[in-house]
Structures are given as C-alpha cells and as structure tokens.
Write an enzyme that holds these catalytic residues in place. Structure first.
Site, short mmCIF file in Angstrom:
data_model
loop_
_atom_site.label_atom_id
_atom_site.label_comp_id
_atom_site.label_asym_id
_atom_site.label_seq_id
_atom_site.Cartn_x
_atom_site.Cartn_y
_atom_site.Cartn_z
N SER A 127 0.87 -1.18 0.00
CA SER A 127 0.00 0.00 0.00
C SER A 127 0.90 1.22 0.00
CB SER A 127 -0.87 0.00 1.27
OG SER A 127 -1.51 1.25 1.44
N TYR A 159 -2.11 -1.59 10.48
CA TYR A 159 -2.09 -1.67 9.00
C TYR A 159 -0.77 -1.11 8.48
CZ TYR A 159 -3.94 -1.15 4.22
OH TYR A 159 -4.15 -1.24 2.86
P1 NAD Z 1 -11.50 -6.24 0.19
O1 NAD Z 1 -12.07 -6.11 1.55
O2 NAD Z 1 -12.34 -5.90 -0.99
O3 NAD Z 1 -10.91 -7.69 -0.03
C1 NAD Z 1 -10.15 -8.35 0.97
C2 NAD Z 1 -10.03 -9.81 0.64
O4 NAD Z 1 -9.30 -10.45 1.69
C3 NAD Z 1 -11.40 -10.52 0.57
O5 NAD Z 1 -11.38 -11.49 -0.45
C4 NAD Z 1 -11.50 -11.19 1.95
O6 NAD Z 1 -12.34 -12.32 1.96
C5 NAD Z 1 -10.04 -11.57 2.15
N1 NAD Z 1 -9.74 -11.86 3.54
C6 NAD Z 1 -9.93 -11.08 4.65
N2 NAD Z 1 -9.58 -11.74 5.76
C7 NAD Z 1 -9.15 -12.96 5.35
C8 NAD Z 1 -8.65 -14.10 6.04
N3 NAD Z 1 -8.51 -14.14 7.38
N4 NAD Z 1 -8.31 -15.19 5.32
C9 NAD Z 1 -8.48 -15.20 3.97
N5 NAD Z 1 -8.92 -14.15 3.26
C10 NAD Z 1 -9.26 -13.04 3.96
O7 NAD Z 1 -10.19 -5.32 0.23
P2 NAD Z 1 -9.26 -4.72 -0.93
O8 NAD Z 1 -9.39 -3.25 -0.87
O9 NAD Z 1 -9.47 -5.41 -2.22
O10 NAD Z 1 -7.83 -5.06 -0.33
C11 NAD Z 1 -6.98 -6.05 -0.86
C12 NAD Z 1 -5.54 -5.71 -0.49
O11 NAD Z 1 -5.19 -4.46 -1.06
C13 NAD Z 1 -5.33 -5.59 1.01
O12 NAD Z 1 -4.09 -6.16 1.37
C14 NAD Z 1 -5.30 -4.09 1.22
O13 NAD Z 1 -4.55 -3.71 2.34
C15 NAD Z 1 -4.63 -3.63 -0.07
N6 NAD Z 1 -4.87 -2.23 -0.39
C16 NAD Z 1 -6.13 -1.75 -0.59
C17 NAD Z 1 -6.29 -0.42 -0.89
C18 NAD Z 1 -7.64 0.18 -1.15
O14 NAD Z 1 -7.74 1.41 -1.26
N7 NAD Z 1 -8.71 -0.61 -1.28
C19 NAD Z 1 -5.19 0.43 -0.99
C20 NAD Z 1 -3.92 -0.08 -0.77
C21 NAD Z 1 -3.76 -1.42 -0.48
#
Ligand code: NAD
Length: 259
Positions: free
Chosen positions: A141, A154
């Site tokens: 991130s 985080y």
């Molecule tokens: P999201 O909530 O849409 O998806 C998260 C995924 O992780 C889901 O499929 C969920 O089922 C899975 N998950 C959660 N806990 C779990 C567990 N204990 N075991 C197995 N799977 C699990 O979130 P997202 O925004 O798509 O985030 C995905 C990644 O991207 C994360 O690592 C997040 O930190 C990173 N990220 C997101 C953003 C953003 O703005 N959305 C920005 C930077 C980084």
C-alpha cells in the site's frame, strides 16, 4: 502465461478479484482464496473458467492460520502441478488511535496483512526456485511507504511487507524468481467503502461528499486507482519485461506519496 498457475490470497473481493481476472485473461490457471458467500464464489470461479478457458479452483484457507495457509499452497501444487505466481493480497483494516486500538485487532491485522505472506512465500518459493521461474507479488500500500493516523497495525504490517519483499528479492536473486510490491493509493473496494461510510456517519455528510473529501485529503489526482489497473500491473510483473525487476515498490497512488 498459459499453463502457469497463480495463487491469489483474498481474491473473492476487490483488488484480489481484479488481479485474478487479469491473470486468468492472460491465460493463467488460478487458485482463488478468501471469504464470502459460497454461491457467489462458485459463480466467480465458473465465470473466469468459462470466459478465459483456464482452470480455476477455490481454497478457503483462513490467512490467520499457518496450517491452512500451507494447505492452500500444497493443494494448489497438487491440483495444478505447481505454483508459479503468488499474489499476497488478503488484507483487513482497523482504525483507532494507539491508546484505543484493541490488542486482538492488532494481532489480526498483523496476521492477515503481514504474517500470512511469510507463510505463503515460505511454502511456495522453493518450488519456484527449483523450476527456475516464479513471481511473488505483495500487495502492500502507499501506507507501506508513508503513514496516516489511526492505522497503526495496518501501516506497521505494510511497511513490514515491503521489508519482506526486499529480503525475498535478495534471497531469490539469480534463480528466475522475482518479488515486488505494488503500493496502491485509494482503490474503491469494500475495504475503502467501509471507511467512506464511517467518515460520512461521523461528519454527518453524504457518502459522495465523504468520497470527495477522502480523495482530496491524500490523493492529488482526485481519482481512485482501479482494480483493472492493478490487474494489468500484476500481469506486467509476470512478463519478460519485468524479469530483472525485483525488490521494487510500484506506486499507483495518484501522486499521494510524492508529497
Ligand atoms: P476487500 O475487503 O475488498 O478484499 C479483501 C479480501 O481479503 C477478501 O477477499 C477477503 O475475503 C479476504 N480476507 C480477509 N480476511 C481474510 C482471512 N482471514 N483469510 C483469507 N482471506 C481473507 O479489500 P481490498 O481493498 O481489495 O484489499 C486487498 C488488499 O489491497 C489488502 O491487502 C489491502 O490492504 C490492499 N490495499 C487496498 C487499498 C484500497 O484502497 N482498497 C489500498 C492499498 C492497499
């Protein structure tokens, strides 16, 4: 890419779903993972299989449980013959100031957003090295590079993941295996929608206004990064053009971290 196999953790939603789709479109077999409605996950699995002519399976490993994580990699190797691409994507968020941050939420965020990537990498990297080709992509991130308030676990996890990316790249150097981190800024996924809703509730404003405020505060482009852009970036990291790129952090943050 055809004939290669990818494991994408947390691929039932958001960014992981977008990356899985892009890899499948490029011809890669995929092992889905993550939580969600069983019927919706099966529909997602069947859709990418039919649409892109690849093989897609699902494993429900909980990323807080090392034994289940090892089983995810073992099952992928058993069902597809090998794991060539590992995308460490599963993640959660919790916001609170340090003094109010619940201990169990700290443990959970560190387990899912950091330790799970150690366990997947440990289980998958030896096979990649032996076969002389592998791609490990850590979804970090912009919060792996800079901090914000109320996100101590985080941000500690994401900074740690960037450190892990560098060690993995060094240890794999010269073996045909690369490891890089992708650092998105705001992406409109359920993880961020929850934060927008919380801000709207707290400030007594509409979600549209909360969205504008959220972007204006940190992301100078004023635009969300999309899951399609992140999918294309993951495909690029798997291409020959990126074969000598390792230990790098790729920011897709609308100039957030340039400030
Ligand atoms: P999201 O909530 O849409 O998806 C998260 C995924 O992780 C889901 O499929 C969920 O089922 C899975 N998950 C959660 N806990 C779990 C567990 N204990 N075991 C197995 N799977 C699990 O979130 P997202 O925004 O798509 O985030 C995905 C990644 O991207 C994360 O690592 C997040 O930190 C990173 N990220 C997101 C953003 C953003 O703005 N959305 C920005 C930077 C980084």
């Amino acid at each position: 890419m055809r004939g290669r196999t990818a494991v994408v953790t947390g691929s039932t939603s958001g960014i992981g779903k977008g990356i899985t789709r892009a890899l499948a479109e490029a011809g890669t077999n995929v092992m889905l993972n993550g939580f969600g409605d069983t019927g919706e996950i099966e529909a997602q699995r069947a859709d990418i299989e039919a649409r892109f002519g690849i093989k897609a399976n699902y494993h429900g490993a909980d990323m807080t449980k090392p034994a289940e994580i090892r089983d995810l990699i073992a099952e992928a190797e058993g069902q597809f013959g090998q794991v060539d691409i590992l995308v460490n994507n599963a993640g959660i968020q919790h916001t609170d100031e340090i003094e109010d941050f619940p201990d169990e939420r700290w443990d959970e965020v560190i387990a899912i957003n950091l330790s799970s990537s150690f366990h997947t990498t440990k289980a998958a990297i030896n096979g990649m090295k032996q076969r002389g080709w592998g791609r490990i992509i850590n979804i970090a991130s912009v919060h792996g590079l800079v901090a914000s308030v109320q996100k101590v676990a985080y941000i500690a996890a994401k900074h740690g993941l960037i450190g892990m990316t560098k060690v993995t790249a060094l240890e794999a150097a010269g073996t045909g295996v690369t490891c890089n981190a992708i650092c998105p800024g705001w992406v409109k996924t359920p993880l961020v929608m929850a934060q927008i809703q919380a801000r709207a509730d707290q400030d007594g404003i509409s979600t549209d206004q909360a969205t504008i405020n959220l972007l204006r505060e940190k992301q100078p482009s004023g635009q969300f990064t999309t899951i399609e852009q992140l999918g294309a970036t993951a495909v690029f990291l798997c291409s020959d053009a990126a074969s000598n790129m390792s230990g790098a952090t790729m920011t897709l943050d609308g100039a957030w971290s340039a400030q």
